[in-house]
Design a protein around this motif. Structure first.
Motif, PDB file in Angstrom:
ATOM      1  N   ALA A  73       0.984  -1.149  -0.145  1.00 30.67           N
ATOM      2  CA  ALA A  73       0.077   0.169   0.177  1.00 30.67           C
ATOM      3  C   ALA A  73       0.884   1.356   0.045  1.00 30.67           C
ATOM      4  CB  ALA A  73      -0.958   0.078   1.012  1.00 30.67           C
ATOM      5  N   ALA A  74       1.937   1.239   0.776  1.00 29.50           N
ATOM      6  CA  ALA A  74       3.135   2.340   0.759  1.00 29.50           C
ATOM      7  C   ALA A  74       2.131   3.605   1.202  1.00 29.50           C
ATOM      8  CB  ALA A  74       3.787   2.707  -0.563  1.00 29.50           C
ATOM      9  N   ALA A  79      -1.616   8.479  -1.653  1.00 36.93           N
ATOM     10  CA  ALA A  79      -0.674   8.976  -1.183  1.00 36.93           C
ATOM     11  C   ALA A  79       0.531   9.034  -2.280  1.00 36.93           C
ATOM     12  CB  ALA A  79       0.033   8.046  -0.356  1.00 36.93           C
ATOM     13  N   SER A  80       1.553  10.076  -2.126  1.00 37.68           N
ATOM     14  CA  SER A  80       2.758  10.091  -3.178  1.00 37.68           C
ATOM     15  C   SER A  80       4.033   9.480  -2.505  1.00 37.68           C
ATOM     16  CB  SER A  80       2.994  11.633  -3.545  1.00 37.68           C
ATOM     17  OG  SER A  80       1.947  12.029  -4.090  1.00 37.68           O
ATOM     18  N   LEU A 109       8.231  14.095  -5.611  1.00 34.94           N
ATOM     19  CA  LEU A 109       7.044  13.231  -5.068  1.00 34.94           C
ATOM     20  C   LEU A 109       6.315  13.154  -6.191  1.00 34.94           C
ATOM     21  CD1 LEU A 109       5.875  15.014  -1.991  1.00 34.94           C
ATOM     22  CD2 LEU A 109       7.096  12.650  -1.830  1.00 34.94           C
ATOM     23  N   PHE A 110       5.908  11.594  -6.526  1.00 30.31           N
ATOM     24  CA  PHE A 110       5.166  11.044  -7.628  1.00 30.31           C
ATOM     25  C   PHE A 110       4.085  10.195  -6.833  1.00 30.31           C
ATOM     26  CE2 PHE A 110       7.449  10.874 -11.832  1.00 30.31           C
ATOM     27  CZ  PHE A 110       7.953  12.043 -11.882  1.00 30.31           C
ATOM     28  N   PRO A 111       2.947  10.152  -7.813  1.00 26.44           N
ATOM     29  CA  PRO A 111       1.961   9.474  -7.340  1.00 26.44           C
ATOM     30  C   PRO A 111       2.422   7.917  -6.929  1.00 26.44           C
ATOM     31  CG  PRO A 111       1.176  10.791  -9.011  1.00 26.44           C
ATOM     32  CD  PRO A 111       2.762  10.816  -8.986  1.00 26.44           C
ATOM     33  N   LYS A 112       1.694   7.132  -5.954  1.00 24.06           N
ATOM     34  CA  LYS A 112       2.349   6.302  -5.652  1.00 24.06           C
ATOM     35  C   LYS A 112       2.331   4.899  -6.689  1.00 24.06           C
ATOM     36  CE  LYS A 112      -1.845   4.103  -3.346  1.00 24.06           C
ATOM     37  NZ  LYS A 112      -2.246   3.499  -2.202  1.00 24.06           N
TER      38      LYS A 112
END
Length: 213
Positions: A73-74, A79-80, A109-112
């Motif tokens: 899930a991170a 989340a990014s 930061l990138f989309p997960k």
């Protein structure tokens, strides 16, 4: 080719099988090393066992950290993930000398899901050079519009068998096993991320490119 039909329970089970497969080897080596420590009083064998345990523990930890970002899930929905964290776990896969690894990307930061796709493409890139070599990862753009380029170079490099079909969600019989589930999953993540994937090969060099649609 037939479209793969896979329910959520089977997907979860196959991904778990894949992660376990990747971790079993170093964990088994740790167990073997501990057995040597218990049964052998020879100093050189004990040193060998301690070295084996240390290397295998680092490898198991690296693979689990990688799997947590690539499959887990991170973070909560939406989340990014920092590309620097992605680079760190990716480098952990290449602790030995079989494959040299380079990474070039902005610290953003990138989309997960896009980070998960990038890490899954790294896994696919390793299978393109079964005899070892080098992998170079380049990320350009930003969180809204980006491109990934992975170049695998090595003796007898080849586009991994069935990878293009599996990424598209297809197979010859409409099924997928634990061996192919990671590539199939990468295709799912690509579609969820609105990114396309293409392969190219020239000599002993395989290129994987992904870009926002």
């Amino acid at each position: 080719m037939a479209t793969i039909s896979l329910d959520s329970l089977d997907l979860a089970a196959l991904l778990c099988s894949r992660v376990c497969h990747d971790v079993i080897s170093p964990v088994g080596a740790i167990v073997n090393g501990l057995e040597v420590l218990e049964d052998d009083s020879d100093a050189s064998m004990r040193d060998f066992a301690l070295d084996l345990i240390q290397k295998s523990a680092k490898q198991a930890s690296a693979r689990l950290q990688f799997a947590r970002l690539a499959f887990g899930a991170a973070g909560s929905a939406g989340a990014s993930i920092d590309l620097g964290d992605a680079e760190q776990v990716a480098r952990g896969l290449f602790l030995d000398d079989k494959i040299s690894f380079s990474w070039s990307s902005p610290r953003l930061l990138f989309p997960k899901n896009r980070v998960k796709l990038l890490l899954n493409l790294v896994m696919i890139a390793t299978t393109a050079i079964p005899r070892g070599g080098s992998i170079a990862v380049t990320v350009t753009g930003d969180a809204e519009s980006c491109a990934f380029t992975l170049v695998s170079k090595g003796l007898n490099a080849r586009i991994p068998a069935h990878s293009e079909a599996l990424l598209a969600g297809d197979s010859e019989n409409g099924t997928v096993d634990a061996h192919g589930i990671q590539v199939y999953y990468a295709g799912m993540v690509a579609r969820a991320s609105n990114m396309s994937i293409a392969f190219g090969i020239e000599g002993d060099e395989v290129t994987i490119k992904a870009a926002t649609v």
